[in-house]
Enzyme design. Structure first.
Site, PDB file in Angstrom:
ATOM      1  N   MET A  82      74.902  93.709  16.300  1.00 24.12           N
ATOM      2  CA  MET A  82      74.440  95.119  16.116  1.00 24.12           C
ATOM      3  C   MET A  82      74.134  95.911  15.231  1.00 24.12           C
ATOM      4  O   MET A  82      73.010  96.663  14.802  1.00 24.12           O
ATOM      5  CB  MET A  82      74.330  95.709  17.950  1.00 24.12           C
ATOM      6  CG  MET A  82      73.180  96.797  17.663  1.00 24.12           C
ATOM      7  SD  MET A  82      73.134  97.198  19.101  1.00 24.12           S
ATOM      8  CE  MET A  82      74.373  98.317  19.634  1.00 24.12           C
ATOM      9  N   HIS A  83      75.915  96.166  14.874  1.00 23.32           N
ATOM     10  CA  HIS A  83      76.309  97.539  13.986  1.00 23.32           C
ATOM     11  C   HIS A  83      75.725  96.663  12.291  1.00 23.32           C
ATOM     12  O   HIS A  83      74.751  97.028  11.233  1.00 23.32           O
ATOM     13  CB  HIS A  83      77.840  97.709  13.721  1.00 23.32           C
ATOM     14  CG  HIS A  83      77.748  98.807  12.601  1.00 23.32           C
ATOM     15  ND1 HIS A  83      77.683 100.254  12.007  1.00 23.32           N
ATOM     16  CD2 HIS A  83      78.663  98.074  11.643  1.00 23.32           C
ATOM     17  CE1 HIS A  83      78.013 100.280  11.320  1.00 23.32           C
ATOM     18  NE2 HIS A  83      78.625  99.243  10.997  1.00 23.32           N
TER      19      HIS A  83
END
Length: 110
Positions: A82-83
């Protein structure tokens, strides 16, 4: 830049490749704006071109992930992925904004 194949990489390695390429691109984009401020317009353009190469590499990796998942191989959710995706998307937005700013500066002879 040669396309990286993700078939033999772990999910974590893939995420780090996305972060690596988008981080390199982000650095080039910021350096480009600074170079333009210093009157180094050709250097600014070269840095944007370098950023686009890194973003292309990141996009290729991301596209391979999507192809893999659409082929039935699920991608596990992780905060790291996600990052990495957030990093990529914010860098793409930054690139478009800085390119528009540089075009505006050139048009107005700033």
């Amino acid at each position: 830049m040669e396309q990286m194949k993700i078939t033999n990489l772990t999910d974590e390695q893939i995420s780090f490749q996305l972060i690596l390429h988008s981080g390199n691109a982000r650095s080039c984009i910021i350096q480009s704006l600074r170079a333009y401020k210093e009157g180094k317009k050709d250097e600014a353009d070269a840095l944007i071109a370098k950023a686009e190469q890194d973003l292309s590499a990141a996009h290729d990796i991301h596209f391979q992930m999507i192809q893999k998942e659409s082929g039935g191989e699920a991608t596990a959710f992780s905060l790291l992925l996600m990052h990495a995706e957030d990093h990529l998307m914010s860098t793409l937005s930054m690139k478009e904004l800085v390119k528009e700013m540089l075009d505006l500066f050139k048009t107005k002879n700033i």
